[in-house]
Design an enzyme around this catalytic site. Structure first.
Site, mmCIF file in Angstrom:
data_model
loop_
_atom_site.group_PDB
_atom_site.id
_atom_site.type_symbol
_atom_site.label_atom_id
_atom_site.label_comp_id
_atom_site.label_asym_id
_atom_site.label_seq_id
_atom_site.Cartn_x
_atom_site.Cartn_y
_atom_site.Cartn_z
ATOM 1 N N CYS A 194 0.830 -1.201 0.000
ATOM 2 C CA CYS A 194 0.000 0.000 0.000
ATOM 3 C C CYS A 194 0.874 1.264 0.000
ATOM 4 C CB CYS A 194 -0.907 0.015 1.228
ATOM 5 S SG CYS A 194 -2.221 -1.201 1.092
ATOM 6 N N CYS A 244 -3.462 0.320 -3.308
ATOM 7 C CA CYS A 244 -4.185 0.599 -2.063
ATOM 8 C C CYS A 244 -3.529 1.759 -1.316
ATOM 9 C CB CYS A 244 -4.265 -0.647 -1.188
ATOM 10 S SG CYS A 244 -2.693 -1.478 -0.932
#
Ligand code: DN4
Length: 260
Positions: A82, A164
């Site tokens: 992420c 993400c």
């Protein structure tokens, strides 16, 4: 004049397959899995090369489908952490310089499949086991469903779907439309960000040193992007001439007035 071999006749308008495609693909795969990202050291590069070749060999080079690449993608599965995804559009070199310095950041070409295929060309021909080194379909002049375009569209889609946290995009402020709806970024990546996973898209609009800025965060093309992203329930931020990227430009061109 003697009738030439049919293979000398250029069938398509695009550049042919890259010479030594197979060897380059294999070498890049080993380099990546053994040296660049050793956490992928168990990937089978022979199998990956084979699956890549099988995706397009002996097929009509204008009838590529996503399914052709599914076996290859299955073999390669890779996740980007992420907050580490970097998209780019018309800023390839700069984005790559950035991720080279920020080692933990990833453009698509810093993932295994993107790394293997970067700047390569490939196509085959129905009824032949050979690659076509003479010519391949040009994506605008011949067909859009050629194997190279379908590959990048599919990879770009997966890359965006998997992002993400915060995602970044490096855009070019020295052209009239820093954001272009028809680019891969505008056509594929933006629309495949998952709002359940990506909370913010951060755009960096970078001007080439010594070139007149033609677009910026307040321009209409970035406004288009802002609108699309906000419609998708993702927060949008934009910065002109992000300083860490600017420093990279200055390393290459320290004499420029904006580097003083
Ligand atoms: P771009 O700077 O407009 O294009 C990047 C390259 O992709 C150029 O060489 C384009 O060729 C080529 N390209 C774009 N669309 C197609 C297509 N449908 N078929 C074949 N070639 C195409 O930037 P972009 O926004 O279109 O693409 C960059 C973004 O997409 C990045 O965020 C990457 O994740 C991903 N991507 C990477 C590559 C690559 O590494 C290719 C495509 C997409 P031309 O317009 O110069 O003829 O090569």
């Amino acid at each position: 004049r003697m009738w030439r071999h049919s293979s000398e006749h250029k069938k398509w308008n695009g550049t042919g397959s890259t010479a030594h495609f197979q060897e380059i693909a294999l070498e890049r795969c080993y380099n990546y899995t053994q040296l660049v990202q050793p956490e992928l050291r168990d990937r089978d590069c022979q199998k990956i090369r084979e699956a890549f070749r099988n995706a397009f060999i002996s097929k009509d080079p204008c009838s590529a489908t996503e399914e052709d690449y599914h076996p290859l993608l299955k073999l390669v599965k890779q996740t980007v952490p992420c907050d580490k995804t970097v998209f780019w559009s018309k800023t390839k070199e700069l984005a790559h310089q950035y991720t080279k310095v920020q080692r933990e950041m990833f453009t698509l070409e810093d993932t295994l499949l993107g790394y293997i295929a970067d700047d390569l060309r490939w196509c085959g021909d129905a009824g032949s086991y050979e690659m076509n080194y003479q010519s391949c379909p040009h994506w605008k002049k011949d067909c859009s469903n050629n194997f190279v375009s379908v590959f990048w569209d599919l990879l770009s889609k997966r890359f965006a779907e998997n992002a993400c946290g915060v995602a970044q995009v490096v855009l070019n402020g020295s052209i009239s439309n820093a954001f272009d709806r028809k680019s891969t970024f505008g056509r594929v990546e933006v629309h495949n960000l998952n709002p359940m996973k990506v909370h913010t898209l951060q755009a960096w609009v970078i001007h080439d040193l010594g070139k007149f800025p033609s677009d910026s965060c307040s321009g209409s093309s970035i406004n288009d992007l802002r609108w699309i992203v906000m419609q998708r329930n993702i927060k949008f931020t934009c910065h002109d001439n992000y300083s860490s990227v600017k420093f990279l430009q200055c390393v290459k061109k320290p004499e420029d007035s904006s580097c003083r």
